[in-house]
Design a protein around this motif. Sequence first.
Motif, PDB file in Angstrom:
ATOM      1  N   ARG A 214       8.572 -24.055  -9.274  1.00  0.00           N
ATOM      2  CA  ARG A 214       7.485 -23.211  -8.493  1.00  0.00           C
ATOM      3  C   ARG A 214       8.048 -23.632  -7.214  1.00  0.00           C
ATOM      4  NH1 ARG A 214       3.252 -21.219 -10.019  1.00  0.00           N
ATOM      5  NH2 ARG A 214       2.236 -21.425  -8.002  1.00  0.00           N
ATOM      6  N   CYS A 215       8.338 -24.868  -6.937  1.00  0.00           N
ATOM      7  CA  CYS A 215       8.878 -25.175  -5.533  1.00  0.00           C
ATOM      8  C   CYS A 215      10.153 -24.406  -5.084  1.00  0.00           C
ATOM      9  CB  CYS A 215       9.035 -26.694  -5.131  1.00  0.00           C
ATOM     10  SG  CYS A 215       7.405 -27.592  -5.380  1.00  0.00           S
ATOM     11  N   GLU A 216      10.967 -24.279  -5.921  1.00  0.00           N
ATOM     12  CA  GLU A 216      12.199 -23.884  -5.736  1.00  0.00           C
ATOM     13  C   GLU A 216      12.164 -22.277  -5.601  1.00  0.00           C
ATOM     14  OE1 GLU A 216      15.630 -25.471  -5.616  1.00  0.00           O
ATOM     15  OE2 GLU A 216      14.256 -26.786  -4.691  1.00  0.00           O
ATOM     16  N   ALA A 217      11.324 -21.681  -6.214  1.00  0.00           N
ATOM     17  CA  ALA A 217      11.207 -20.366  -6.279  1.00  0.00           C
ATOM     18  C   ALA A 217      10.437 -20.054  -4.868  1.00  0.00           C
ATOM     19  CB  ALA A 217      10.150 -19.834  -7.323  1.00  0.00           C
TER      20      ALA A 217
ATOM     21  N   GLN B 267       2.434 -39.523 -11.564  1.00  0.00           N
ATOM     22  CA  GLN B 267       3.805 -39.694 -10.968  1.00  0.00           C
ATOM     23  C   GLN B 267       4.458 -38.726 -10.921  1.00  0.00           C
ATOM     24  OE1 GLN B 267       4.133 -43.092  -9.786  1.00  0.00           O
ATOM     25  NE2 GLN B 267       5.642 -42.128  -8.632  1.00  0.00           N
ATOM     26  N   ALA B 268       5.014 -37.823 -12.121  1.00  0.00           N
ATOM     27  CA  ALA B 268       5.525 -36.709 -12.053  1.00  0.00           C
ATOM     28  C   ALA B 268       5.081 -35.747 -11.028  1.00  0.00           C
ATOM     29  CB  ALA B 268       5.525 -35.945 -13.475  1.00  0.00           C
ATOM     30  N   PHE B 269       3.969 -35.474 -10.805  1.00  0.00           N
ATOM     31  CA  PHE B 269       3.611 -34.445  -9.843  1.00  0.00           C
ATOM     32  C   PHE B 269       3.957 -35.055  -8.402  1.00  0.00           C
ATOM     33  CE2 PHE B 269       0.411 -33.693  -6.640  1.00  0.00           C
ATOM     34  CZ  PHE B 269       0.257 -32.247  -6.624  1.00  0.00           C
ATOM     35  N   TYR B 270       3.588 -36.196  -8.112  1.00  0.00           N
ATOM     36  CA  TYR B 270       3.780 -36.894  -6.766  1.00  0.00           C
ATOM     37  C   TYR B 270       5.414 -36.928  -6.323  1.00  0.00           C
ATOM     38  CZ  TYR B 270       2.618 -39.467  -2.748  1.00  0.00           C
ATOM     39  OH  TYR B 270       2.594 -39.883  -1.277  1.00  0.00           O
ATOM     40  N   ASP B 271       6.022 -37.280  -7.366  1.00  0.00           N
ATOM     41  CA  ASP B 271       7.547 -37.401  -7.245  1.00  0.00           C
ATOM     42  C   ASP B 271       8.150 -35.772  -6.779  1.00  0.00           C
ATOM     43  OD1 ASP B 271       7.398 -40.046  -7.505  1.00  0.00           O
ATOM     44  OD2 ASP B 271       8.322 -40.009  -9.594  1.00  0.00           O
TER      45      ASP B 271
ATOM     46  N   PRO C 135       4.887 -33.825  -3.574  1.00  0.00           N
ATOM     47  CA  PRO C 135       4.387 -34.323  -2.286  1.00  0.00           C
ATOM     48  C   PRO C 135       5.568 -35.282  -1.706  1.00  0.00           C
ATOM     49  CG  PRO C 135       2.592 -34.708  -3.571  1.00  0.00           C
ATOM     50  CD  PRO C 135       3.441 -34.103  -4.623  1.00  0.00           C
ATOM     51  N   THR C 136       6.374 -36.005  -2.649  1.00  0.00           N
ATOM     52  CA  THR C 136       7.393 -36.639  -1.918  1.00  0.00           C
ATOM     53  C   THR C 136       8.569 -35.884  -1.645  1.00  0.00           C
ATOM     54  OG1 THR C 136       6.839 -38.610  -3.496  1.00  0.00           O
ATOM     55  CG2 THR C 136       9.031 -38.583  -2.799  1.00  0.00           C
ATOM     56  N   ARG C 137       8.993 -34.770  -2.221  1.00  0.00           N
ATOM     57  CA  ARG C 137       9.972 -34.121  -2.075  1.00  0.00           C
ATOM     58  C   ARG C 137       9.733 -33.256  -0.466  1.00  0.00           C
ATOM     59  NH1 ARG C 137      11.353 -29.738  -5.758  1.00  0.00           N
ATOM     60  NH2 ARG C 137      13.230 -29.398  -4.545  1.00  0.00           N
ATOM     61  N   GLY C 138       8.334 -32.830  -0.571  1.00  0.00           N
ATOM     62  CA  GLY C 138       8.054 -32.233   0.681  1.00  0.00           C
ATOM     63  C   GLY C 138       7.989 -32.997   1.945  1.00  0.00           C
ATOM     64  N   LYS C 139       7.663 -34.231   1.760  1.00  0.00           N
ATOM     65  CA  LYS C 139       7.497 -35.139   2.904  1.00  0.00           C
ATOM     66  C   LYS C 139       9.000 -35.378   3.314  1.00  0.00           C
ATOM     67  CE  LYS C 139       3.112 -37.163   1.785  1.00  0.00           C
ATOM     68  NZ  LYS C 139       2.549 -38.553   1.111  1.00  0.00           N
ATOM     69  N   ALA C 140      10.026 -35.638   2.249  1.00  0.00           N
ATOM     70  CA  ALA C 140      11.351 -36.042   2.496  1.00  0.00           C
ATOM     71  C   ALA C 140      11.802 -34.690   3.257  1.00  0.00           C
ATOM     72  CB  ALA C 140      12.187 -36.305   1.289  1.00  0.00           C
TER      73      ALA C 140
ATOM     74  N   PRO D  97       9.624 -40.584  11.273  1.00  0.00           N
ATOM     75  CA  PRO D  97       9.783 -39.306  10.882  1.00  0.00           C
ATOM     76  C   PRO D  97       8.827 -38.890   9.611  1.00  0.00           C
ATOM     77  CG  PRO D  97      12.069 -39.782  11.204  1.00  0.00           C
ATOM     78  CD  PRO D  97      11.287 -41.294  11.250  1.00  0.00           C
ATOM     79  N   MET D  98       8.710 -39.990   8.608  1.00  0.00           N
ATOM     80  CA  MET D  98       7.859 -39.858   7.499  1.00  0.00           C
ATOM     81  C   MET D  98       6.460 -39.814   8.071  1.00  0.00           C
ATOM     82  SD  MET D  98       8.238 -39.146   4.417  1.00  0.00           S
ATOM     83  CE  MET D  98       9.688 -39.832   3.741  1.00  0.00           C
ATOM     84  N   VAL D  99       6.342 -40.426   9.070  1.00  0.00           N
ATOM     85  CA  VAL D  99       4.676 -40.532   9.394  1.00  0.00           C
ATOM     86  C   VAL D  99       4.318 -38.981  10.075  1.00  0.00           C
ATOM     87  CG1 VAL D  99       3.263 -41.448  11.317  1.00  0.00           C
ATOM     88  CG2 VAL D  99       4.692 -42.886  10.007  1.00  0.00           C
ATOM     89  N   ILE D 100       5.231 -38.630  10.787  1.00  0.00           N
ATOM     90  CA  ILE D 100       4.902 -37.193  11.397  1.00  0.00           C
ATOM     91  C   ILE D 100       4.775 -36.230  10.285  1.00  0.00           C
ATOM     92  CG2 ILE D 100       5.849 -35.332  12.835  1.00  0.00           C
ATOM     93  CD1 ILE D 100       7.272 -37.575  14.612  1.00  0.00           C
ATOM     94  N   ALA D 101       5.694 -36.219   9.140  1.00  0.00           N
ATOM     95  CA  ALA D 101       5.853 -35.019   8.258  1.00  0.00           C
ATOM     96  C   ALA D 101       4.650 -35.405   7.332  1.00  0.00           C
ATOM     97  CB  ALA D 101       6.817 -35.534   7.144  1.00  0.00           C
TER      98      ALA D 101
END
Length: 202
Positions: A67-70, A122-126, A129-134, A155-159
Amino acid sequence: MTKTRTRSKPSAKREAILDAAQRLFLDEGYAATSMDAVAARAGVSKATIYAHFEGKDQLFAAIMHRRCEASFVFATPDDSFDAAKTFTTYGERLLTLLMTPDALALYRVVVAESVRTPELAQAFYDTGPTRGKAAISASVVRLQDRGELVAEVEPMVIADQFIGMLRAETYHRALLGLPVGRPLAETVAAAVQTLLRAYGTR
């Protein structure tokens, strides 16, 4: 220049498995969905599913990733964009994705099942959210290097703060099934304006 990546074409069976699993997760819930049910709905054997995915958590993560890639939500905006255009681009992509009916439904599944199945959470977060913040954090670094954002803040705080502003009133009302009166563009614009007032240098 906008960065592009070459992507291999997904197999038809893999896509069928993901389609079937997503529909079952939404209709039946994560815990109630078995690999046998996914196989039957996808028209493949259970062995075929395990040839692609080790378990349900990996299957769910693959659905999130697709979904994110699309939506290209994590694709890096053009390097020539200034801070306002960079954050507006990320904000429009992310909030548009989050507000789709299936994305809202998948998030509700995660919240409902997370205590019983922490591997799902964990699968959802990784994957989300984790990819989005990165991704956003990487753009923050670029803007800090160019002097458009203050360099003293991680930078991660701002994201994280930017995403938090996007997931505020408009998103929460949609998540609860309440009428959403504020246009998405206004939510994004307000978040970008607040972020630049706090951390912008121009």
